[in-house]
Scaffold this active site. Structure first.
Site, PDB file in Angstrom:
ATOM      1  N   ASN A 190      15.080   4.070 -20.131  1.00  0.00           N
ATOM      2  CA  ASN A 190      16.299   3.506 -19.373  1.00  0.00           C
ATOM      3  C   ASN A 190      16.521   1.957 -19.677  1.00  0.00           C
ATOM      4  O   ASN A 190      17.706   1.386 -20.012  1.00  0.00           O
ATOM      5  CB  ASN A 190      15.933   3.529 -17.982  1.00  0.00           C
ATOM      6  CG  ASN A 190      16.305   4.678 -17.338  1.00  0.00           C
ATOM      7  OD1 ASN A 190      17.295   5.469 -17.723  1.00  0.00           O
ATOM      8  ND2 ASN A 190      15.784   4.980 -16.111  1.00  0.00           N
ATOM      9  N   HIS A 195      21.068   3.855 -18.384  1.00  0.00           N
ATOM     10  CA  HIS A 195      20.579   4.921 -17.295  1.00  0.00           C
ATOM     11  C   HIS A 195      21.555   6.232 -17.500  1.00  0.00           C
ATOM     12  O   HIS A 195      21.114   7.338 -17.203  1.00  0.00           O
ATOM     13  CB  HIS A 195      21.039   4.248 -15.804  1.00  0.00           C
ATOM     14  CG  HIS A 195      20.141   3.215 -15.408  1.00  0.00           C
ATOM     15  ND1 HIS A 195      19.090   3.758 -14.819  1.00  0.00           N
ATOM     16  CD2 HIS A 195      20.146   2.137 -15.370  1.00  0.00           C
ATOM     17  CE1 HIS A 195      18.267   2.734 -14.423  1.00  0.00           C
ATOM     18  NE2 HIS A 195      18.923   1.317 -14.763  1.00  0.00           N
ATOM     19  N   GLU A 225      11.333  10.541 -12.536  1.00  0.00           N
ATOM     20  CA  GLU A 225      11.172  11.330 -13.794  1.00  0.00           C
ATOM     21  C   GLU A 225       9.955  12.154 -13.479  1.00  0.00           C
ATOM     22  O   GLU A 225       9.237  12.559 -14.562  1.00  0.00           O
ATOM     23  CB  GLU A 225      10.522  10.171 -14.850  1.00  0.00           C
ATOM     24  CG  GLU A 225       9.151   9.581 -14.761  1.00  0.00           C
ATOM     25  CD  GLU A 225       9.623   8.281 -13.887  1.00  0.00           C
ATOM     26  OE1 GLU A 225       8.745   7.066 -14.374  1.00  0.00           O
ATOM     27  OE2 GLU A 225      10.556   7.958 -13.268  1.00  0.00           O
TER      28      GLU A 225
END
Length: 307
Positions: A190, A195, A225
């Site tokens: 990220n 993102h 995640e």
């Protein structure tokens, strides 16, 4: 009292009624229908007047109806059908059978002629509305149980599905294992790629896990995640084999970034056996999470089983 009203007043009311109104005589001949009835049936009113009611009902049912009408008119017995609202269908001029709700009534005898009437309502709009409402409720339920990014079940759906699968397994005396998987170094992905790329990674990881798992396994996204796994009919050793296949499939998969770079992603997975005790599900997940922690600290891209 209605008998004190002039006939044209009652006729005007019937003519303007939103409900379809039909009157037949004791032989089944159509003697009156209002405009709503003509529209419902798809005929000009004058085309139906004097016709047998059979033109508006199913042929097989017509035989039964003719016998019922003849028997009813020729006897003094009461009817269990008349006076009650019931589901029915009439034949449209196109041949389509139109579902209706109908209330049929014995209107008595006038000048030696027996009359029976019916109020009818086309229920297609109501059924269409009900179907649309059911569809919307199903959509809302699906949304409430689905992770919108990956399309996988969410935490709530995982808990519900797991409870059902565990109950089935216990009835059959089968083993069940659970797993927790986590994308390695996801924060770094990220931070480096943004993102949007992180979301793409999660979507592709979800797809790979789903295809690498067994058909009966339950896969859900239950955190940023983090993915949760349920392995019905599996010992912890069998679940480790499936988890290993998932890990390898993720390792072999590359995610293409918007800049054309291919990212290699890895996954760490912890697996635990679900004991036969009632209420042990959350404890088993906690042990799987502890095994995941060991996989992370053991070098990542690993499968660890609960000791």
């Amino acid at each position: 009292m209605i008998k004190l009203l002039p006939l044209p007043t009652i006729s005007a009311l019937l003519e303007e009624s939103l409900d379809a109104v039909l009157i037949i005589d004791g032989s089944g001949e159509i003697r009156y229908l209002n405009p709503a009835m003509a529209q419902l049936a798809g005929y000009p009113a004058d085309q139906l007047l004097g016709q047998s009611l059979n033109v508006l009902i199913d042929q097989e049912l017509a035989k039964v109806h003719n016998g019922f009408l003849s028997h009813y008119v020729g006897s003094s017995r009461s009817s269990s059908v008349l006076g009650r609202v019931r589901d029915f269908a009439i034949r449209h001029s196109s041949g389509e059978m139109i579902p209706i709700q109908m209330k049929a009534l014995d209107l008595g005898e006038t000048d030696g002629v027996r009359y029976l009437g019916a109020f009818m309502e086309d229920v297609r709009p109501r059924r269409a509305l009900e179907a649309r409402q059911r569809e919307l409720l199903e959509q809302l339920e699906h949304q409430a149980l689905t992770d919108m990014l990956t399309g996988l079940p969410n935490r709530r759906a995982f808990q519900n599905g797991s409870a059902q699968a565990i109950a089935r397994a216990r009835r059959c005396g089968e083993a069940v294992a659970v797993g927790v998987a986590d994308v390695d170094h996801f924060k770094s992905i990220n931070d480096r790629y943004g993102h949007a790329t992180g979301d793409q990674v999660l979507k592709e990881v979800a797809s790979v896990i789903r295809h690498a798992a067994r058909a009966g396994d339950l896969v859900a996204r239950t955190g940023g995640e983090e993915f949760s796994l349920l392995f019905p009919s599996a010992t912890v050793e069998q679940a480790v084999l499936v988890a290993g296949r998932i890990r390898a499939a993720i390792q072999d998969h590359a995610v293409k970034t918007p800049d054309g770079e291919f990212l290699r992603i890895t996954l760490s997975i912890g697996v635990a056996q679900l004991p036969p005790d009632e209420g042990a599900f959350e404890a088993a997940l906690a042990r799987a999470d502890a095994a995941l922690y060991r996989a992370k600290h053991g070098g990542r891209n690993r499968v660890e089983a609960d000791a």
